[in-house]
Design an enzyme around this catalytic site. Sequence first.
Site, PDB file in Angstrom:
ATOM      1  N   TRP A 171      46.653  27.248  42.023  1.00  0.00           N
ATOM      2  CA  TRP A 171      47.109  28.595  41.670  1.00  0.00           C
ATOM      3  C   TRP A 171      47.113  29.510  42.896  1.00  0.00           C
ATOM      4  O   TRP A 171      47.755  30.553  42.891  1.00  0.00           O
ATOM      5  CB  TRP A 171      46.265  29.198  40.545  1.00  0.00           C
ATOM      6  CG  TRP A 171      45.032  29.902  41.005  1.00  0.00           C
ATOM      7  CD1 TRP A 171      43.821  29.320  41.244  1.00  0.00           C
ATOM      8  CD2 TRP A 171      44.866  31.289  41.288  1.00  0.00           C
ATOM      9  NE1 TRP A 171      42.926  30.265  41.666  1.00  0.00           N
ATOM     10  CE2 TRP A 171      43.539  31.479  41.700  1.00  0.00           C
ATOM     11  CE3 TRP A 171      45.723  32.394  41.231  1.00  0.00           C
ATOM     12  CZ2 TRP A 171      43.034  32.734  42.067  1.00  0.00           C
ATOM     13  CZ3 TRP A 171      45.218  33.648  41.596  1.00  0.00           C
ATOM     14  CH2 TRP A 171      43.897  33.807  42.004  1.00  0.00           C
ATOM     15  N   HIS A 208      35.930  36.044  52.394  1.00  0.00           N
ATOM     16  CA  HIS A 208      34.871  35.159  51.915  1.00  0.00           C
ATOM     17  C   HIS A 208      35.456  33.962  51.159  1.00  0.00           C
ATOM     18  O   HIS A 208      34.732  33.032  50.837  1.00  0.00           O
ATOM     19  CB  HIS A 208      33.821  35.904  51.084  1.00  0.00           C
ATOM     20  CG  HIS A 208      34.295  36.423  49.772  1.00  0.00           C
ATOM     21  ND1 HIS A 208      33.806  37.559  49.201  1.00  0.00           N
ATOM     22  CD2 HIS A 208      35.222  35.969  48.909  1.00  0.00           C
ATOM     23  CE1 HIS A 208      34.393  37.772  48.053  1.00  0.00           C
ATOM     24  NE2 HIS A 208      35.260  36.830  47.850  1.00  0.00           N
ATOM     25  N   HIS A 209      36.760  34.008  50.873  1.00  0.00           N
ATOM     26  CA  HIS A 209      37.410  32.840  50.291  1.00  0.00           C
ATOM     27  C   HIS A 209      37.797  31.831  51.371  1.00  0.00           C
ATOM     28  O   HIS A 209      38.256  30.750  51.052  1.00  0.00           O
ATOM     29  CB  HIS A 209      38.673  33.254  49.539  1.00  0.00           C
ATOM     30  CG  HIS A 209      38.396  34.153  48.362  1.00  0.00           C
ATOM     31  ND1 HIS A 209      38.154  33.684  47.106  1.00  0.00           N
ATOM     32  CD2 HIS A 209      38.310  35.494  48.272  1.00  0.00           C
ATOM     33  CE1 HIS A 209      37.935  34.696  46.283  1.00  0.00           C
ATOM     34  NE2 HIS A 209      38.019  35.805  46.969  1.00  0.00           N
ATOM     35  N   HIS A 267      41.608  38.974  46.161  1.00  0.00           N
ATOM     36  CA  HIS A 267      40.283  39.427  45.775  1.00  0.00           C
ATOM     37  C   HIS A 267      40.304  40.654  44.878  1.00  0.00           C
ATOM     38  O   HIS A 267      39.673  40.653  43.833  1.00  0.00           O
ATOM     39  CB  HIS A 267      39.309  39.581  46.932  1.00  0.00           C
ATOM     40  CG  HIS A 267      37.919  39.538  46.375  1.00  0.00           C
ATOM     41  ND1 HIS A 267      37.300  38.360  46.050  1.00  0.00           N
ATOM     42  CD2 HIS A 267      37.108  40.518  45.948  1.00  0.00           C
ATOM     43  CE1 HIS A 267      36.158  38.620  45.461  1.00  0.00           C
ATOM     44  NE2 HIS A 267      36.008  39.914  45.389  1.00  0.00           N
ATOM     45  N   ARG A 297      37.021  19.794  44.008  1.00  0.00           N
ATOM     46  CA  ARG A 297      37.881  20.248  42.919  1.00  0.00           C
ATOM     47  C   ARG A 297      39.302  19.719  43.120  1.00  0.00           C
ATOM     48  O   ARG A 297      39.641  19.210  44.172  1.00  0.00           O
ATOM     49  CB  ARG A 297      37.868  21.776  42.826  1.00  0.00           C
ATOM     50  CG  ARG A 297      38.294  22.476  44.079  1.00  0.00           C
ATOM     51  CD  ARG A 297      38.008  23.971  44.030  1.00  0.00           C
ATOM     52  NE  ARG A 297      38.946  24.692  43.191  1.00  0.00           N
ATOM     53  CZ  ARG A 297      39.375  25.944  43.442  1.00  0.00           C
ATOM     54  NH1 ARG A 297      38.936  26.598  44.502  1.00  0.00           N
ATOM     55  NH2 ARG A 297      40.205  26.545  42.648  1.00  0.00           N
ATOM     56  N   GLU A 347      42.566  41.254  42.940  1.00  0.00           N
ATOM     57  CA  GLU A 347      43.077  40.686  41.695  1.00  0.00           C
ATOM     58  C   GLU A 347      41.938  40.205  40.788  1.00  0.00           C
ATOM     59  O   GLU A 347      41.989  40.397  39.579  1.00  0.00           O
ATOM     60  CB  GLU A 347      44.041  39.541  42.023  1.00  0.00           C
ATOM     61  CG  GLU A 347      44.400  38.625  40.858  1.00  0.00           C
ATOM     62  CD  GLU A 347      45.305  39.260  39.824  1.00  0.00           C
ATOM     63  OE1 GLU A 347      45.938  40.289  40.157  1.00  0.00           O
ATOM     64  OE2 GLU A 347      45.380  38.739  38.707  1.00  0.00           O
ATOM     65  N   THR A 392      27.470  46.219  41.020  1.00  0.00           N
ATOM     66  CA  THR A 392      27.501  45.357  39.839  1.00  0.00           C
ATOM     67  C   THR A 392      26.129  45.342  39.174  1.00  0.00           C
ATOM     68  O   THR A 392      26.017  45.391  37.943  1.00  0.00           O
ATOM     69  CB  THR A 392      27.927  43.927  40.217  1.00  0.00           C
ATOM     70  OG1 THR A 392      29.055  44.015  41.075  1.00  0.00           O
ATOM     71  CG2 THR A 392      28.298  43.132  39.000  1.00  0.00           C
ATOM     72  N   SER A 419      31.056  48.385  28.114  1.00  0.00           N
ATOM     73  CA  SER A 419      30.394  49.686  28.185  1.00  0.00           C
ATOM     74  C   SER A 419      30.710  50.557  26.979  1.00  0.00           C
ATOM     75  O   SER A 419      30.046  51.554  26.738  1.00  0.00           O
ATOM     76  CB  SER A 419      30.819  50.430  29.449  1.00  0.00           C
ATOM     77  OG  SER A 419      30.575  49.648  30.571  1.00  0.00           O
ATOM     78  N   SER A 473      56.228  43.671  36.260  1.00  0.00           N
ATOM     79  CA  SER A 473      55.689  44.067  34.962  1.00  0.00           C
ATOM     80  C   SER A 473      54.326  44.737  35.124  1.00  0.00           C
ATOM     81  O   SER A 473      54.060  45.792  34.541  1.00  0.00           O
ATOM     82  CB  SER A 473      55.584  42.841  34.062  1.00  0.00           C
ATOM     83  OG  SER A 473      54.759  43.101  32.970  1.00  0.00           O
ATOM     84  N   SER A 474      53.465  44.128  35.945  1.00  0.00           N
ATOM     85  CA  SER A 474      52.129  44.702  36.143  1.00  0.00           C
ATOM     86  C   SER A 474      52.209  46.072  36.799  1.00  0.00           C
ATOM     87  O   SER A 474      51.485  46.987  36.427  1.00  0.00           O
ATOM     88  CB  SER A 474      51.290  43.801  37.040  1.00  0.00           C
ATOM     89  OG  SER A 474      51.064  42.584  36.426  1.00  0.00           O
ATOM     90  N   ASP A 500      51.299  58.821  22.657  1.00  0.00           N
ATOM     91  CA  ASP A 500      51.852  57.526  23.061  1.00  0.00           C
ATOM     92  C   ASP A 500      51.581  57.381  24.543  1.00  0.00           C
ATOM     93  O   ASP A 500      50.935  58.229  25.156  1.00  0.00           O
ATOM     94  CB  ASP A 500      53.377  57.477  22.792  1.00  0.00           C
ATOM     95  CG  ASP A 500      53.886  56.031  22.676  1.00  0.00           C
ATOM     96  OD1 ASP A 500      53.529  55.213  23.538  1.00  0.00           O
ATOM     97  OD2 ASP A 500      54.629  55.732  21.729  1.00  0.00           O
ATOM     98  N   LYS A 551      25.603  48.309  37.086  1.00  0.00           N
ATOM     99  CA  LYS A 551      26.223  48.179  35.771  1.00  0.00           C
ATOM    100  C   LYS A 551      25.350  47.365  34.824  1.00  0.00           C
ATOM    101  O   LYS A 551      25.088  47.775  33.692  1.00  0.00           O
ATOM    102  CB  LYS A 551      27.577  47.495  35.909  1.00  0.00           C
ATOM    103  CG  LYS A 551      28.637  48.423  36.407  1.00  0.00           C
ATOM    104  CD  LYS A 551      29.928  47.689  36.578  1.00  0.00           C
ATOM    105  CE  LYS A 551      31.059  48.660  36.736  1.00  0.00           C
ATOM    106  NZ  LYS A 551      31.244  49.526  35.572  1.00  0.00           N
ATOM    107  N   HIS A 584      47.655  25.672  34.763  1.00  0.00           N
ATOM    108  CA  HIS A 584      46.537  26.231  34.006  1.00  0.00           C
ATOM    109  C   HIS A 584      46.072  27.534  34.661  1.00  0.00           C
ATOM    110  O   HIS A 584      45.929  28.557  34.000  1.00  0.00           O
ATOM    111  CB  HIS A 584      45.390  25.224  33.935  1.00  0.00           C
ATOM    112  CG  HIS A 584      44.075  25.813  33.502  1.00  0.00           C
ATOM    113  ND1 HIS A 584      43.830  26.223  32.210  1.00  0.00           N
ATOM    114  CD2 HIS A 584      42.939  26.090  34.190  1.00  0.00           C
ATOM    115  CE1 HIS A 584      42.611  26.713  32.125  1.00  0.00           C
ATOM    116  NE2 HIS A 584      42.043  26.649  33.329  1.00  0.00           N
ATOM    117  N   TYR A 608      39.078  41.449  40.573  1.00  0.00           N
ATOM    118  CA  TYR A 608      38.461  42.630  39.962  1.00  0.00           C
ATOM    119  C   TYR A 608      39.390  43.271  38.941  1.00  0.00           C
ATOM    120  O   TYR A 608      38.924  43.896  37.990  1.00  0.00           O
ATOM    121  CB  TYR A 608      38.021  43.621  41.028  1.00  0.00           C
ATOM    122  CG  TYR A 608      36.852  43.066  41.809  1.00  0.00           C
ATOM    123  CD1 TYR A 608      35.698  42.701  41.129  1.00  0.00           C
ATOM    124  CD2 TYR A 608      36.914  42.851  43.164  1.00  0.00           C
ATOM    125  CE1 TYR A 608      34.642  42.138  41.798  1.00  0.00           C
ATOM    126  CE2 TYR A 608      35.852  42.284  43.845  1.00  0.00           C
ATOM    127  CZ  TYR A 608      34.719  41.930  43.156  1.00  0.00           C
ATOM    128  OH  TYR A 608      33.674  41.358  43.811  1.00  0.00           O
TER     129      TYR A 608
END
Lengths: 195, 544
Positions: B156, B317-318, B268, B465, B270, B343, B283, B184-185, B120, B346, B91, B272
Amino acid sequence: MDRQFLEGRRRGVRRTVARTLVALVLMGCFAIALVPLYDVFCEVTGLNGKTASRAQALSAQSADQTRLVTMQFITRSSSGLPWALTTETRQLRLHPGQSAEVSFTFHNLGNRPYVARAVPSVSPSEASVHLRKLACFCFENQRLAAGERFEAPLVFQLTRDLPEDVKTVTLVYTLYEQQVSLSRHSAMQRPGGET
Amino acid sequence: MASHLPTGSSASQQQSGAAEMTSDTHHSGPTGLMRWLLTTNHKEIGTLYLLFSLAMFFIGGLFAMVVRAELFQPGLQLVQPEFFNQMTTMHGLIMVFGAVMPAFVGLANWMVPLQIGAPDMALPRLNNFSFWLLPVAFTMLLATLVMPGGAPNFGWTFYAPLSTTYAPPSTTFFIFSLHLAGISSILGAINIIATILNLRAPGMRMMDMPLFVWTWLITAFLLIAVMPVLAGVITMMLLDIHFGTSFFNAAGGGDPVLFQHLFWFFGHPEVYIMILPAFGIVSVIIPTFARKRLFGYASMVYATASIAILSFLVWAHHMFVVGLPLTAELFFMYSTMLISVPTGVKVFNWITTLFRGSLTFEPPMLFALAFVVLFTIGGFSGLMLAISPADFQYHDTYFVVAHFHYVLVPGAVFAIMAAVYYWLPKWTGHYPHLRLSQWHFWLSVVGVNLTFFPMHFAGLAGMPRRIPDYSLQFADFNMITSIGGFLFGLSQLLFVLVVVLCVRGGRKAPAQAWEGAEDLEWTVPSPAPLHTFETPPDFTPYRH
């Protein structure tokens, strides 16, 4: 649309792509470099609780008689290895600067020879740079025949500059089997790895 | 569904185009399936990306439904713990790498050239390649479900040694598929950077670009910076598994904690990557339906860039509980909290844009407003998690699950849906069905909150979890969560219905489909013809 405009765009795209590719390669190198950098960083700071991988000289200093530090030893075997690692001395108290010797016994409980190594880890990690090992079985692999026993000493010293707030230092030895194939493919092992 | 693209209107264009540009022969290209396989058109590739992402959204969603069904009641009812672990893992992987990221790339493909007045993408053939890598990658990833030993089951985040020493044999396929998705990315990011930096309409400066373009430019730089790190980590895993190295294996002198550092150095930024384009979408949408200019355009750009830079300084922080020294705990705690400043800039800019605007609440605006409110809730729980001593309690509980689902589902996913509703008139020439869209919105909002809000309480009460069973005191929270999850999952079928109906017909949309919309994409007809801006448009900046 005039040719010059299109040509300018094409050149711009080519330049951007070249620059991004350079950035990409640099980041790739950085990612790989992070591994040795992490090792060096940990070696200097002792952050991951690893101790030096070879014997260090006794640092000549008088014992700090003003404080006593408790040194604890924990031993364990990793899954699948029928070995026991034991020590009579589970805990001792000593002054920083003083050296001490503790004896450990390896015992192969299995019915075939194994090659294994005891991997040390120190907690709290800030104590690991202050733990000097003058002699340790953990510097090399042990090969034990079926049922064989082997006694090996650990000679160590806690240096006097051990932080004041560290009252207890725990040294854990975990036994890991060393794959025979590992030594065969030793060329593939990571550069700078301490095997 | 895929046939909605203006084949009819493009036929006339194809002829005129072929007459105009003799060098350009791809107009008389293949038809049918081969047309999609070989297309180099940014709109067609954008559509492919979006359809792929939608398919993955449903597959990943199905896995989530299995998880929620198992957790509906305490005890083991439906699946074995081994399979449960595969479901949570797949998932996460499918949603992150297969649904959210490709959806944003698809939106970028469609809209970036239109918003900057480019004909293009800069590298159309590369664009085709980077899309078609994805179906290959994810077919392989999904195929692990039927392999001996089962699919990846380590979460994951694939922490070593769970993903190396104790991993199922299919991990090798997982690594390969992640490599392909990563390539690809990277190719997509190169393409987007090259397009934005070089193909803007003459006269459009960087600070004239719509914010969606800006946030994507910054996101693309993040991708370039961290995808090589991901590739490096999974390559080291591969070497550890098959070639006897010990990068993450303590027995050979490696360190499992190194894996976590490397992974989160990628991971991290990632997160964002998955939210910055959403900021851009919101926006763009809020000013349109507030009929006001975006408040604080420049500060939005700088805030986005600050978030991107800070994202490289907060990874640990993870891993607060991994045994970091006190100074590191403090550094990562404060740097994480620092992110709330840009943030907050924003969020306040969005609110100020709304202030005294002439608001209307069309479906895209509904989703954008829900984004602002619900994403902010996710941001606040992020602040709670940033407090290192508190995180010792929250770590690996459902509180974390609630936090990142709040920023990803009513955050990233709602933004994607807002974007789809906003640009559907441009893509199909029709407005989406109003009533059905509203139903979709309200069911989604209720479903999302019912699903994820009780998770906060379950987590604070200590529910861990990634476990298929739980003790009885969590039963009520979990039942509510599961009911909300089923509601949210089912209401997404409504979304598909709305999109299908919109492709097939509906109220005709003019070129400028929304009254307050101002960007360049609204100057081309709806539906947008296959080829647009072959001569750069006249662009007049708003202010000089």
